[in-house]
Write a protein that holds these residues in place. Structure first.
Motif: not given
Length: 378
Positions: A181-186, A189-193
């Motif tokens: 909930p407090f993570g950085d989705w962007n 996404f850039s690093n792992n997805i």
């Protein structure tokens, strides 16, 4: 081998091929190292299996596809992909509030079917679209960004590779954000997805049910119903072959080399032997050296910038390659196994079109096939 039965020789130095034609005929399969086709679970297939299992009677397949590929919501209109709404939905995945005053409608959406099929290259969803106009609309949407690009009548199938599936991606995002909930989705996404495209990009085969290569049953002396069933089978096996070369060699291109290989497998998987008359007819060369205008062959040379002389040389090369593939098929006999099938594809990929069309092309092909086959035994 009795050379009196071989077709006329094609030799680059003797016929003086242009640079453009040499470039077109260059064997692109040789640019890539062989790689093993993965036997690990494909996240796309797991997602599709679950989606099809949960598909209710109230929601037809087309509506499900519109959730996966939101461009299927938009009309087919020139430069519609330039609109900000289109880019927000299709490129940025803002699919929650799709509000369109007019949306894409199909003539026969209820009879579209989809199944996950097994092939030599693994499992893949296969979408069958019976209505010709619907087939064109779906291709224009998924391939041409909803622009009204003409689809040749001789085109009846496509293997799509790298389709963003926004339902998959948004599901990954939702689950990650719930757990972080407090993570950085962007950053996630850039690093792992994004580097792991199998998580959100689909491979999909789309088939029509029209006569193969726009060749009528009468042209081949067949009953209409039989030819339609053959057409669907050839088309499906053809696309499975493209999937195999894509995974094995990294290539599945809009080139006649690919097409001769895929048609060869499509034919022998359907009627168990290679019919060169069918193959020549598919390419518009049934009355060689005359070429039937509008036939499928020209679909694969539009971007090559070939001169009329180049085209004349090319149809001779294609005709001779077909003759040599027929000799090869007669020599090795009926298809015996999946290993037999992949060894045939590999041999055809290993040879360039000019080699396939040469005076000893059939003999070379036979030798390479047996080398590949025996190599797999040890």
């Amino acid at each position: 081998m009795n050379n009196s039965f071989l077709p006329e020789s094609i030799d680059e130095t003797s016929v003086g091929l242009s640079d453009e034609l040499k470039t077109y005929l260059f064997n692109k399969f040789s640019l890539n190292d062989d790689c093993l086709i993965s036997t690990f679970k494909d996240p796309q297939i797991e997602f599709w299996e679950e989606s099809l299992m949960n598909l209710s009677d109230e929601k037809d397949i087309f509506n499900m596809l519109k959730e996966f590929y939101p461009q299927l919501n938009f009309l087919i209109e020139k430069e519609i992909d330039k609109l900000e709404l289109y880019n927000n939905v299709v490129l940025r995945g803002k699919t929650n509030d799709i509000k369109l005053s007019a949306y894409l409608k199909l003539e026969d959406a209820k009879n579209i079917s989809i199944e996950i099929h097994e092939s030599a290259a693994g499992r893949i969803p296969v979408l069958v679209v019976p209505n010709k106009e619907d087939f064109v609309k779906i291709l224009q949407s998924l391939v041409h960004k909803n622009n009204p690009v003409p689809i040749p009548s001789s085109m009846g199938a496509v293997l799509l590779n790298g389709l963003n599936n926004w339902k998959r991606l948004n599901s990954i995002k939702k689950n990650w954000q719930q757990n972080n909930p407090f993570g950085d989705w962007n950053a996630e996404f850039s690093n792992n997805i994004m580097p792991n495209k199998s998580l959100y990009k689909d491979k999909l085969i789309i088939l029509s049910t029209k006569p193969y290569s726009n060749v009528s049953a009468g042209q081949l002396g067949l009953e209409e119903d039989l030819w339609i069933s053959y057409s669907i089978s050839i088309r499906k096996e053809h696309e499975f072959t493209h999937l195999y070369t894509l995974k094995k060699f990294g290539q599945a291109t809009n080139n006649l080399h690919d097409e001769l290989i895929a048609d060869y497998i499509g034919i022998i998987k359907t009627i168990w032997n290679y019919d060169k008359v069918w193959m020549l007819t598919f390419m518009g060369l049934e009355n060689y050296p005359h070429y039937r205008q509008g036939a499928r062959l020209e679909n694969y040379v539009k971007e090559a910038k070939l001169s009329p002389d180049d085209f004349t040389q090319l149809i001779t090369i294609i005709k001779n390659a077909i003759e040599n593939i027929a000799i090869f098929d007669k020599s090795v006999g009926k298809l015996k196994s999946a290993k037999d099938q992949t060894c045939r594809i590999d041999a055809l990929c290993e040879m360039s079109l000019t080699d396939l069309a040469s005076a000893n092309g059939a003999e070379q092909l036979i030798d390479i096939y047996y080398e590949n086959f025996h190599r797999t035994l040890f």
